[in-house]
Write an enzyme that holds these catalytic residues in place. Structure first.
Site, PDB file in Angstrom:
ATOM      1  N   GLU A 141       0.268  -3.504  31.815  1.00 36.89           N
ATOM      2  CA  GLU A 141      -0.941  -3.319  32.641  1.00 36.89           C
ATOM      3  C   GLU A 141      -1.238  -1.825  32.757  1.00 36.89           C
ATOM      4  O   GLU A 141      -0.367  -0.999  32.443  1.00 36.89           O
ATOM      5  CB  GLU A 141      -0.705  -3.919  34.030  1.00 36.89           C
ATOM      6  CG  GLU A 141      -0.395  -5.406  33.957  1.00 36.89           C
ATOM      7  CD  GLU A 141      -0.274  -6.051  35.326  1.00 36.89           C
ATOM      8  OE1 GLU A 141      -0.348  -5.342  36.353  1.00 36.89           O
ATOM      9  OE2 GLU A 141      -0.126  -7.283  35.357  1.00 36.89           O
ATOM     10  N   GLU A 257      11.874  -8.539  19.649  1.00 37.43           N
ATOM     11  CA  GLU A 257      10.785  -7.573  19.438  1.00 37.43           C
ATOM     12  C   GLU A 257      11.347  -6.219  18.983  1.00 37.43           C
ATOM     13  O   GLU A 257      10.800  -5.561  18.102  1.00 37.43           O
ATOM     14  CB  GLU A 257      10.019  -7.440  20.762  1.00 37.43           C
ATOM     15  CG  GLU A 257       8.939  -6.394  20.754  1.00 37.43           C
ATOM     16  CD  GLU A 257       8.000  -6.515  21.962  1.00 37.43           C
ATOM     17  OE1 GLU A 257       7.932  -7.604  22.570  1.00 37.43           O
ATOM     18  OE2 GLU A 257       7.335  -5.519  22.280  1.00 37.43           O
ATOM     19  N   ARG A 283       4.945  17.499  -8.440  1.00 34.79           N
ATOM     20  CA  ARG A 283       4.168  18.630  -7.916  1.00 34.79           C
ATOM     21  C   ARG A 283       4.822  19.966  -8.299  1.00 34.79           C
ATOM     22  O   ARG A 283       5.988  20.218  -7.954  1.00 34.79           O
ATOM     23  CB  ARG A 283       4.083  18.515  -6.391  1.00 34.79           C
ATOM     24  CG  ARG A 283       3.412  19.668  -5.707  1.00 34.79           C
ATOM     25  CD  ARG A 283       1.922  19.685  -5.961  1.00 34.79           C
ATOM     26  NE  ARG A 283       1.279  20.837  -5.341  1.00 34.79           N
ATOM     27  CZ  ARG A 283       0.014  21.161  -5.518  1.00 34.79           C
ATOM     28  NH1 ARG A 283      -0.759  20.415  -6.304  1.00 34.79           N
ATOM     29  NH2 ARG A 283      -0.501  22.198  -4.932  1.00 34.79           N
ATOM     30  N   GLN A 294      16.399  23.285  -3.876  1.00 33.47           N
ATOM     31  CA  GLN A 294      17.533  22.593  -3.251  1.00 33.47           C
ATOM     32  C   GLN A 294      17.210  22.133  -1.825  1.00 33.47           C
ATOM     33  O   GLN A 294      17.609  21.050  -1.391  1.00 33.47           O
ATOM     34  CB  GLN A 294      18.748  23.528  -3.234  1.00 33.47           C
ATOM     35  CG  GLN A 294      20.023  22.824  -2.853  1.00 33.47           C
ATOM     36  CD  GLN A 294      21.203  23.779  -2.852  1.00 33.47           C
ATOM     37  OE1 GLN A 294      21.102  24.895  -2.343  1.00 33.47           O
ATOM     38  NE2 GLN A 294      22.306  23.369  -3.419  1.00 33.47           N
TER      39      GLN A 294
END
Ligand SMILES: Cc1cc2nc3c(=O)[nH]c(=O)nc-3n(C[C@H](O)[C@H](O)[C@H](O)COP(=O)(O)OP(=O)(O)OC[C@H]3O[C@@H](n4cnc5c(N)ncnc54)[C@H](O)[C@@H]3O)c2cc1C
Length: 392
Positions: A141, A257, A283, A294
């Site tokens: 709530e 959950e 890349r 490293q």
């Protein structure tokens, strides 16, 4: 935002608790996500909602009933299967899609499965398992989240009806949901935790409305809403479980959950590491791939080790739960650890993506946003650590 498929996971160890049926479920989920989720989920993010047809399809394939009795269309698998489901949905890289499904299967439906009587189970369970109806759970709530006992929504008994009044906040599947499992105070004269009950409230019930849909930082394809109950009358038969025992039902269902949220987070972390490994290997900077540095390699190696360790804890907690052993400590540890770790992983993975990681075309940008809630929702890290501290 990229809808590219995530490369093979960086870490994908088998655990002793994984049986053939769990591995088969995992493979099925991977195929489903590659074919039915990856190509469309960027659009769902933009639309702020996962189409109902997707849940319907998942229901037809049996993904929504893995924990529920065969009599209602489920396949009665164990908590380990739930961890597999959550981890694979997390690996999809679309946290909003994952949580839409997981709230339905593992956070809302357990309230019915664990506390429903025969009439309630036969009436609602087949539709939930088939994905014909979508479920939400409404506990939080505006003034009560972590502190569940502080909720102020009330339900008073009048003849053959209960009358609900109050506002619920941050409710996943709040807009799309057909059935909400709602917590309300039914006795205000006793200790707060002893006066809460759960109710089944169907969409379209007079006095039940969606206050507003909420815009979020992440999980954009998951619908989140404020729900309003104003003199909302439900039949007495819609009381779910024992009157005034709702707090304990909520606490019990939190266990499942939290396993789910931990597993989902580690699925997301694995996918982020896999995407980043692919990126840094191609890349080029300063004349060679980033992978040649490293510091980059070692950071990703340590993150992989930590994710693998956290996965072990999640599966251990799931296995203990499946064995019906006491595991609040392990579940709380897993939730706290995974909620924090996924954010650390996302931070570093975004860092190694450079500027591209800040651009919405790259999956990692979305994943960083999606991960933020993992240390807050379903038991904030601090709350989980208190549960652990009580037990060590
Ligand atoms: C996207 C989203 C989806 C959600 N879906 C649902 C849903 O479907 N159904 C539902 O009922 N709820 C749902 N929630 C609610 C969610 O579980 C709560 O937000 C969460 O439990 C935290 O409650 P709160 O937001 O009221 O934070 P608060 O309880 O106000 O806590 C704020 C912060 O204070 C700290 N804190 C709290 N308690 C302690 C403590 N004891 N010790 C130290 N620090 C503490 C933590 O850092 C915490 O993050 C959702 C929330 C979000 C954002």
């Amino acid at each position: 935002m990229s809808a590219a498929l995530v490369p093979a996971p960086a870490v994908d160890a088998e655990f002793p608790c994984l049986r053939e049926e769990h591995v088969a479920l995992r493979d099925q989920l991977r195929r489903f996500i590659a074919a039915e989720v990856a190509p469309h989920a960027v659009q769902w993010e933009a639309e702020g909602m996962v189409p109902r047809s997707v849940l319907r399809h998942m229901g037809e394939l049996g993904f929504l009933g893995i924990r529920y009795p065969e009599a209602y269309g489920g396949s009665a698998m164990d908590t380990v299967a739930t961890a597999v489901l959550a981890e694979e949905l997390g690996r999809s890289t679309f946290g909003g899609f994952a949580i839409t499904v997981l709230v339905h299967t593992d956070m809302a439906s357990p309230h019915l499965a664990n506390a429903g009587n025969d009439i309630q189970l036969s009436r609602y369970m087949p539709d939930l398992i088939a994905g014909r109806k979508i479920a939400a759970v409404a506990v939080t709530e505006p003034g009560a989240g972590s502190d569940v006992a502080a909720i102020r929504t009330t339900a008073r008994r009048e003849g053959d009806e209960w009358v609900l009044n109050g506002t619920k906040m941050f409710i996943t599947n709040g807009v799309q949901g057909d059935i909400a499992f709602v917590a309300a105070k039914t006795d205000r004269d006793v200790k707060a935790s002893r006066g809460i009950s759960m109710f089944i409230v169907e969409k379209g019930t007079k006095g039940f409305s969606v206050g507003r849909a909420l815009e979020k930082q992440g999980w954009r394809s998951s619908d989140t809403a404020e729900l309003v109950f104003e003199e909302c009358r439900v039949p007495a038969a819609n009381l779910l479980g024992e009157e005034n025992r709702g707090f304990y039902a909520i606490m019990r269902n939190f266990q499942n959950e939290r396993i789910v949220l931990g597993a989902q987070a580690m699925g997301e972390a694995q996918a982020a590491i896999a995407l980043t490994l692919e990126w840094v290997r191609q890349r080029q900077a300063f004349g060679s791939p980033l992978w040649d540095r490293q510091v980059v390699r070692q950071r990703l190696a340590m993150l992989s080790a930590r994710v693998e360790a956290a996965r072990c804890l999640v599966y251990q907690a799931a296995w203990l739960d499946a064995m019906r052993r006491e595991c609040i400590k392990e579940v709380s540890m897993a939730k706290a650890l995974c909620g924090e770790l996924v954010n650390e992983v996302m931070y570093d993975c975004q860092q190694f993506h450079g500027g591209m990681g800040y651009i919405q075309e790259s999956a990692i940008e979305r994943m960083v946003r999606d991960a933020r809630i993992q240390s807050i929702g379903g038991g904030a890290t601090e709350v989980m650590l208190e549960e652990v501290a009580k037990r060590i």
